[in-house]
Scaffold this active site. Structure first.
Site, PDB file in Angstrom:
ATOM      1  CG  PHE A   1       4.929   3.766   1.258  1.00  0.00           C
ATOM      2  CD1 PHE A   1       6.253   3.634   0.886  1.00  0.00           C
ATOM      3  CD2 PHE A   1       3.969   3.104   0.514  1.00  0.00           C
ATOM      4  CE1 PHE A   1       6.618   2.841  -0.206  1.00  0.00           C
ATOM      5  CE2 PHE A   1       4.319   2.320  -0.570  1.00  0.00           C
ATOM      6  CZ  PHE A   1       5.641   2.181  -0.936  1.00  0.00           C
ATOM      7  CB  THR A   2       4.065   6.378  -2.859  1.00  0.00           C
ATOM      8  OG1 THR A   2       4.278   4.973  -2.737  1.00  0.00           O
ATOM      9  CG2 THR A   2       5.374   7.058  -3.177  1.00  0.00           C
TER      10      THR A   2
ATOM     11  CG  PHE B   1       7.164   6.738 -10.013  1.00  0.00           C
ATOM     12  CD1 PHE B   1       6.207   7.583  -9.488  1.00  0.00           C
ATOM     13  CD2 PHE B   1       7.228   5.437  -9.550  1.00  0.00           C
ATOM     14  CE1 PHE B   1       5.306   7.146  -8.526  1.00  0.00           C
ATOM     15  CE2 PHE B   1       6.340   4.980  -8.582  1.00  0.00           C
ATOM     16  CZ  PHE B   1       5.369   5.838  -8.080  1.00  0.00           C
TER      17      PHE B   1
ATOM     18  CE  LYS C   1       7.467  -3.235   0.748  1.00  0.00           C
ATOM     19  NZ  LYS C   1       8.833  -2.910   0.347  1.00  0.00           N
TER      20      LYS C   1
ATOM     21  NE  ARG D   1      10.642   4.309  -4.092  1.00  0.00           N
ATOM     22  CZ  ARG D   1       9.342   4.342  -4.355  1.00  0.00           C
ATOM     23  NH1 ARG D   1       8.735   5.472  -4.611  1.00  0.00           N
ATOM     24  NH2 ARG D   1       8.624   3.251  -4.367  1.00  0.00           N
TER      25      ARG D   1
ATOM     26  CG  ASP E   1       2.954   0.590   6.818  1.00  0.00           C
ATOM     27  OD1 ASP E   1       3.179  -0.637   6.781  1.00  0.00           O
ATOM     28  OD2 ASP E   1       2.928   1.304   5.795  1.00  0.00           O
TER      29      ASP E   1
ATOM     30  CE1 TYR F   1     -16.681 -15.522  -2.357  1.00  0.00           C
ATOM     31  CE2 TYR F   1     -17.929 -15.357  -0.311  1.00  0.00           C
ATOM     32  CZ  TYR F   1     -17.443 -14.775  -1.471  1.00  0.00           C
ATOM     33  OH  TYR F   1     -17.705 -13.463  -1.740  1.00  0.00           O
TER      34      TYR F   1
HETATM   35  N1  F0G Z   1       3.514   0.511   3.377  1.00  0.00           N
HETATM   36  C1  F0G Z   1       4.833   0.384   3.156  1.00  0.00           C
HETATM   37  C2  F0G Z   1       5.796   0.832   4.197  1.00  0.00           C
HETATM   38  C3  F0G Z   1       5.286  -0.172   1.945  1.00  0.00           C
HETATM   39  O1  F0G Z   1       6.597  -0.287   1.738  1.00  0.00           O
HETATM   40  C4  F0G Z   1       4.345  -0.592   0.980  1.00  0.00           C
HETATM   41  C5  F0G Z   1       4.776  -1.123  -0.301  1.00  0.00           C
HETATM   42  C6  F0G Z   1       2.982  -0.442   1.267  1.00  0.00           C
HETATM   43  C7  F0G Z   1       2.608   0.110   2.479  1.00  0.00           C
HETATM   44  C8  F0G Z   1       1.929  -0.848   0.281  1.00  0.00           C
HETATM   45  O2  F0G Z   1       1.830  -2.221   0.272  1.00  0.00           O
HETATM   46  O3  F0G Z   1       2.444  -2.830  -2.090  1.00  0.00           O
HETATM   47  O4  F0G Z   1       1.214  -4.438  -0.600  1.00  0.00           O
HETATM   48  O5  F0G Z   1       0.081  -2.439  -1.472  1.00  0.00           O
HETATM   49  N2  F0G Z   1       5.963  -1.024  -0.754  1.00  0.00           N
HETATM   50  C9  F0G Z   1       6.458  -1.583  -2.021  1.00  0.00           C
HETATM   51  C10 F0G Z   1       7.897  -1.202  -2.247  1.00  0.00           C
HETATM   52  C11 F0G Z   1       5.578  -1.259  -3.175  1.00  0.00           C
HETATM   53  O6  F0G Z   1       8.405  -1.522  -3.335  1.00  0.00           O
HETATM   54  O7  F0G Z   1       8.544  -0.631  -1.380  1.00  0.00           O
HETATM   55  P1  F0G Z   1       1.366  -3.021  -1.053  1.00  0.00           P
END
Ligand code: F0G
Length: 482
Positions: A132-133, A455, A266, A389, A223, A80
């Site tokens: 990013f979303t 979406f 990623k 998208r 990022d 842990y």
């Molecule tokens: N920043 C970027 C540039 C991303 O592409 C993503 C995730 C995140 C942050 C968030 O990271 O999913 O580990 O919480 N992109 C995925 C995609 C969801 O399908 O492009 P996460």
């Protein structure tokens, strides 16, 4: 992977790995594909993977792991607190980025949550090359606003510009002058800029952004979720980087930043995430949120196995033969599709191939979700799952008006080392067939529209019987014999 010239004249992105674990795929017949896409409300997020032949929804958490990563997972130290596994990860990050402090998280958006909680207060502004979303959602939740400062040329769908993710320095200084440096929560640069087609940021531009931030005492956050692709483009497209190793470019990038966070779904081909921080005081302000939201400081929600895989994956990211796999397959796809007249984002970026639905199905109004309709049509035509998208991924105004997206894209992600070239060729072929038959594709309308994140969960139906007609044409032309 190298672009090896074949004696026959063709140049092929040759795989520099071999496949030793495989997963069986199936390709349901076209009539079945029509049935399941309708059961899924024409939303590719709602398809069952068992019905999907090529899953190009995302590269998140689905890149192939190497034998070395798998091996490392077996020797993980499961404790842990204070596990040796964590120490190995922390040391690797320190070695690569040269930042002293690290906070582990369960995935990328958790880093954004913590950064926003600590740095964003109501009324503050976060300038960034592009949103990013999840990033935007966390900043907005904390009362901040996002200013997108990518150059105007970066938003052109077709271009030869090598670094479309670059920030416009003039716009950055203007935003700082307008709001005052004390109202800037932080500046964010996203490597391999996701939502404009996985487009990279140059080292030169980052240096300019960094100089502005340092002059005004503003924290510069990167990022780095899509850093691997970005590094490949720095190395191959930027003269100043040509003589540098990937490791040296990585350090040069890190030296310009104050904070680097990433989704390890990623970067590093594992699962998890983390925040690297240069300044101890800032680290201490963020630290308390990790045990609160993520897990104890030496795992942050990640399993020890994932941390071991990540440590090895990060090291492997320094190998050009590893990081060029995605971009070279994507470039192959983009080139072959362009030759066949299929409209795609150019130049090829990282992450995936982005099909331009605005031009592909220019007869479908944005109110009937051209990119959503094209994604559904591609599943019918090939059992290929892409991601919409475009307007469907936007949220309506409070009064119910649609927000029409700048770009209407179908993203076909290319998870690293997962597909073979013949599978990529199959995707190209099915897209080319669909393009020939594009007049058959019509729009979609919602019959179940959630208020938020529509979406992900929303369900739509075709405006006519166009999908049945598409299936009939497919049957007549191709059948399904692979
Ligand atoms: N920043 C970027 C540039 C991303 O592409 C993503 C995730 C995140 C942050 C968030 O990271 O999913 O580990 O919480 N992109 C995925 C995609 C969801 O399908 O492009 P996460």
């Amino acid at each position: 992977m190298a672009n090896v010239a074949f004696y026959g004249g063709e140049t092929v992105p040759l795989e520099m790995h071999k496949v030793r674990i495989v997963q069986k795929l199936s390709l349901p017949p076209v009539e079945r594909r029509l049935e399941v896409i309708n059961q899924a409300g024409n939303n590719t997020f709602l398809l069952q993977n068992a019905d999907v032949f090529l899953d190009m929804l995302t590269d998140s958490g689905v890149n192939a792991m190497s034998d070395q990563q798998q091996a490392a997972m077996l020797v993980a130290d499961d404790s842990y607190a204070g596990s040796a596994t964590y120490t190995r990860l922390e040391s690797k990050l320190r070695e690569l980025f040269g930042m002293e402090w690290f906070l582990p998280t369960h995935q990328g958006r958790a880093c954004e949550h913590i950064l926003a909680k600590v740095l964003v207060t109501p009324g503050t502004v976060v300038p960034m090359n592009y949103h990013f979303t999840t990033t935007k959602a966390h900043i907005t939740l904390c009362g901040g606003t996002v200013e997108e400062l990518v150059t105007d040329a970066g938003l052109a769908v077709t271009s030869t510009l090598p670094f479309k993710g670059d920030m416009d320095i003039g716009k950055l200084t203007a935003v700082i002058a307008k709001h005052g440096a004390d109202k800037i929560a932080f500046v964010r640069v996203e490597s391999g800029t996701n939502l404009i087609g996985g487009q990279p940021v140059s080292l030169k531009n980052l240096a300019e952004v960094s100089a502005v931030c340092r002059e005004h005492g503003i924290v510069l956050v990167m990022d780095a979720s899509l850093l691997a692709d970005n590094l490949y483009f720095n190395k191959t497209r930027e003269d100043a980087c040509k003589g540098m190793t990937i490791r040296e470019i990585t350090r040069a990038i890190a030296d310009l930043c104050d904070v680097i966070y990433f989704s390890a779904r990623k970067l590093g081909c594992a699962r998890g995430g983390g925040i690297c921080i240069r300044d101890r005081a800032l680290y201490e302000r963020m630290r308390g949120f990790v045990p609160l939201y993520e897990g104890f400081l030496t795992y942050g929600g990640m399993s020890v196995r994932e941390m071991e895989a990540l440590t090895v994956g990060l090291d492997e990211t320094m190998d050009e033969d590893m990081i060029n796999q995605g971009p070279q397959f994507i470039a192959y796809m983009v080139d072959e599709l362009s030759k066949r007249g299929v409209p795609v984002i150019t130049p090829a970026g990282g992450l995936g191939c982005h099909v331009d639905a605005k031009r592909f199905v220019d007869h479908i109004p944005q109110s009937q979700y051209p990119a959503g309709a094209l994604a559904a049509a591609l599943y019918i035509a090939g059992g290929i799952r892409g991601m919409e998208r475009g307007t469907l991924s936007e949220q309506r105004e409070p009064d119910g008006r649609e927000v029409f997206a700048n770009m209407e894209l179908v993203r076909l992600a290319v998870p690293r080392r997962v597909f073979t070239l013949s599978q990529i060729k199959y995707a190209i072929d099915r897209l080319a067939w669909l393009h020939e038959n594009r007049a058959l594709i019509e729009g979609l309308i919602f019959y179940d529209e959630p208020e938020i994140l529509r979406f992900f969960y929303g369900r739509l139906k075709p405006v006519s019987d166009w999908q049945e007609r598409l299936v009939a044409k497919f049957r007549a032309d191709l059948g399904d014999s692979l």
